[in-house]
Design a protein around this motif. Structure first.
Motif, PDB file in Angstrom:
ATOM      1  N   LYS A  69      -4.873  -4.730  -8.763  1.00 54.09           N
ATOM      2  CA  LYS A  69      -5.493  -6.328  -8.943  1.00 54.09           C
ATOM      3  C   LYS A  69      -7.085  -5.354  -9.827  1.00 54.09           C
ATOM      4  N   ALA A  70      -7.215  -4.497  -9.956  1.00 50.02           N
ATOM      5  CA  ALA A  70      -8.399  -4.160 -10.365  1.00 50.02           C
ATOM      6  C   ALA A  70      -7.913  -3.275 -11.751  1.00 50.02           C
ATOM      7  N   LEU A  71      -7.053  -2.349 -11.913  1.00 50.39           N
ATOM      8  CA  LEU A  71      -6.415  -2.336 -13.350  1.00 50.39           C
ATOM      9  C   LEU A  71      -5.931  -3.908 -14.168  1.00 50.39           C
ATOM     10  N   GLU A  72      -5.330  -4.460 -13.770  1.00 43.97           N
ATOM     11  CA  GLU A  72      -5.303  -5.717 -14.155  1.00 43.97           C
ATOM     12  C   GLU A  72      -6.715  -6.509 -14.549  1.00 43.97           C
ATOM     13  N   ASP A  73      -7.622  -6.422 -13.486  1.00 40.84           N
ATOM     14  CA  ASP A  73      -8.897  -7.372 -14.325  1.00 40.84           C
ATOM     15  C   ASP A  73      -9.818  -6.257 -15.013  1.00 40.84           C
ATOM     16  N   SER A  74      -9.746  -4.955 -15.796  1.00 41.91           N
ATOM     17  CA  SER A  74     -10.063  -4.187 -16.200  1.00 41.91           C
ATOM     18  C   SER A  74      -9.372  -4.336 -17.796  1.00 41.91           C
ATOM     19  N   ASP A 118      -6.848  12.584  -7.038  1.00 42.71           N
ATOM     20  CA  ASP A 118      -8.248  13.583  -6.266  1.00 42.71           C
ATOM     21  C   ASP A 118      -8.844  13.034  -5.596  1.00 42.71           C
ATOM     22  N   ASN A 119      -9.225  11.865  -6.281  1.00 44.05           N
ATOM     23  CA  ASN A 119     -10.125  11.549  -5.022  1.00 44.05           C
ATOM     24  C   ASN A 119      -9.133  11.079  -3.521  1.00 44.05           C
ATOM     25  N   ALA A 120      -9.458  11.102  -2.786  1.00 48.78           N
ATOM     26  CA  ALA A 120      -8.967  10.804  -1.518  1.00 48.78           C
ATOM     27  C   ALA A 120      -9.548   9.186  -1.390  1.00 48.78           C
ATOM     28  N   GLU A 121     -11.005   8.816  -1.930  1.00 49.15           N
ATOM     29  CA  GLU A 121     -11.195   7.253  -1.595  1.00 49.15           C
ATOM     30  C   GLU A 121     -10.186   7.102  -2.208  1.00 49.15           C
ATOM     31  N   THR A 122      -9.574   7.137  -3.715  1.00 47.39           N
ATOM     32  CA  THR A 122      -8.927   6.040  -4.290  1.00 47.39           C
ATOM     33  C   THR A 122      -7.771   6.024  -3.405  1.00 47.39           C
ATOM     34  N   SER A 123      -6.553   7.187  -3.171  1.00 45.71           N
ATOM     35  CA  SER A 123      -6.040   6.948  -3.139  1.00 45.71           C
ATOM     36  C   SER A 123      -5.749   6.191  -0.945  1.00 45.71           C
ATOM     37  N   ALA A 124      -7.204   5.229  -0.927  1.00 51.74           N
ATOM     38  CA  ALA A 124      -7.371   5.252   0.380  1.00 51.74           C
ATOM     39  C   ALA A 124      -7.224   4.160   0.187  1.00 51.74           C
ATOM     40  N   ILE A 125      -7.062   2.878  -0.937  1.00 50.68           N
ATOM     41  CA  ILE A 125      -7.230   1.776  -1.869  1.00 50.68           C
ATOM     42  C   ILE A 125      -6.356   1.755  -1.510  1.00 50.68           C
ATOM     43  N   PRO A 126      -5.539   0.183  -0.966  1.00 52.50           N
ATOM     44  CA  PRO A 126      -4.331  -0.006  -1.177  1.00 52.50           C
ATOM     45  C   PRO A 126      -4.014  -0.822  -2.487  1.00 52.50           C
ATOM     46  N   LEU A 127      -2.598  -0.010  -2.722  1.00 53.39           N
ATOM     47  CA  LEU A 127      -1.940  -0.168  -4.009  1.00 53.39           C
ATOM     48  C   LEU A 127      -2.385  -1.527  -4.483  1.00 53.39           C
ATOM     49  N   ALA A 128      -1.816  -2.739  -4.140  1.00 51.61           N
ATOM     50  CA  ALA A 128      -1.878  -4.354  -4.620  1.00 51.61           C
ATOM     51  C   ALA A 128      -3.894  -4.710  -4.608  1.00 51.61           C
ATOM     52  N   GLU A 129      -4.689  -3.641  -4.537  1.00 50.16           N
ATOM     53  CA  GLU A 129      -5.917  -3.720  -4.787  1.00 50.16           C
ATOM     54  C   GLU A 129      -6.161  -2.333  -6.181  1.00 50.16           C
TER      55      GLU A 129
END
Length: 179
Positions: free
Chosen positions: A42-47, A28-39
Motif C-alpha cells: 500500500k505504501a509503495l502504491e501510495d507513493s 537491512d532495517n529490521a523495523e521495515t521488515s516488521a511491517i506487514p507485506l500488505a502495508e
C-alpha cells in the motif's frame, strides 16, 4: 513442430514481479521488515512506486471501455515507456490473460481456441520487441502475474492451467498481431 503450451509460470512470474518492485531481498532495517507485506505494498502504491492494481472480488474487475482488459492493466500498459506497436501487443496479451480468467473450463473447444490466441499473443509480443525479444517475454510474464493479483484470480488462473495441462499446439506462422 508441436510445442506444449506453457502452463505454470505464475509462481515464477509473481516472484519476478515482486523482485522487480523491490521485494526480492530482505531490508537491512529490521523495523521495515516488521511491517506487514500488505502495508508495504500500500505504501509503495501510495507513493507511485508501484502501480495500483484492482483488488475487487470478481474475476473480471472493472473494464469501463469494454475492451477486454481490466482498467488497471490498461492504465499500466499505457504508462509503459514503449512504442505504440509494443503497447498494442501488450494489450493483445492482456486480453488473452483476461480471457483465461473468464474461460469455461469444461469447454474443450473454447480452451483450444484460447490456447491458439495465447500462442499468437506470445509471438506478437515477442516480435514487437525484436531484436530484444526477451523484453517481450518479460512483459508477458509481468502481465500474467498482474492479472492474477487476488486469491480468486490466482485460483482461477491455476484452474485454467490444470484444464489445459497436457494440451499441445503449433506456434502460429506469420504476423500474429491483432489489427
Amino acid at each position: 513442430m508441436a510445442r506444449h503450451v506453457c502452463c505454470s509460470l505464475l509462481p515464477l512470474a509473481l516472484a519476478a514481479a515482486l523482485t522487480a518492485c523491490g521485494g526480492g531481498s530482505a531490508p537491512d532495517n529490521a523495523e521495515t521488515s516488521a511491517i506487514p507485506l500488505a502495508e508495504q505494498i500500500k505504501a509503495l502504491e501510495d507513493s507511485g512506486q508501484l502501480h495500483r492494481l484492482d483488488r475487487s472480488r470478481d474475476l473480471r474487475g472493472p473494464d469501463a471501455d469494454d475492451n477486454g482488459i481490466r482498467d488497471d492493466i490498461d492504465a499500466w500498459i499505457a504508462a509503459q515507456p514503449i512504442t505504440d506497436p509494443q503497447k498494442k501487443a501488450a494489450q493483445q496479451m492482456a486480453r488473452v490473460q483476461q480471457a483465461k480468467l473468464l474461460a469455461n473450463l469444461t469447454d474443450a473447444e473454447a480452451l483450444q481456441v484460447l490456447g491458439e490466441r495465447s500462442m499468437a499473443g506470445v509471438k506478437c509480443l515477442r516480435l514487437s520487441f525484436m531484436p530484444d525479444y526477451q523484453k517481450g517475454y518479460d512483459m508477458g510474464s509481468q502481465l500474467e502475474a498482474m492479472m492474477a493479483n487476488t486469491r480468486a484470480r490466482a485460483r482461477q488462473y491455476l484452474a485454467y492451467n490444470r484444464s489445459v495441462s497436457g494440451s499441445s499446439g503449433r506456434l502460429p506462422e506469420g504476423d500474429t498481431c491483432e489489427p
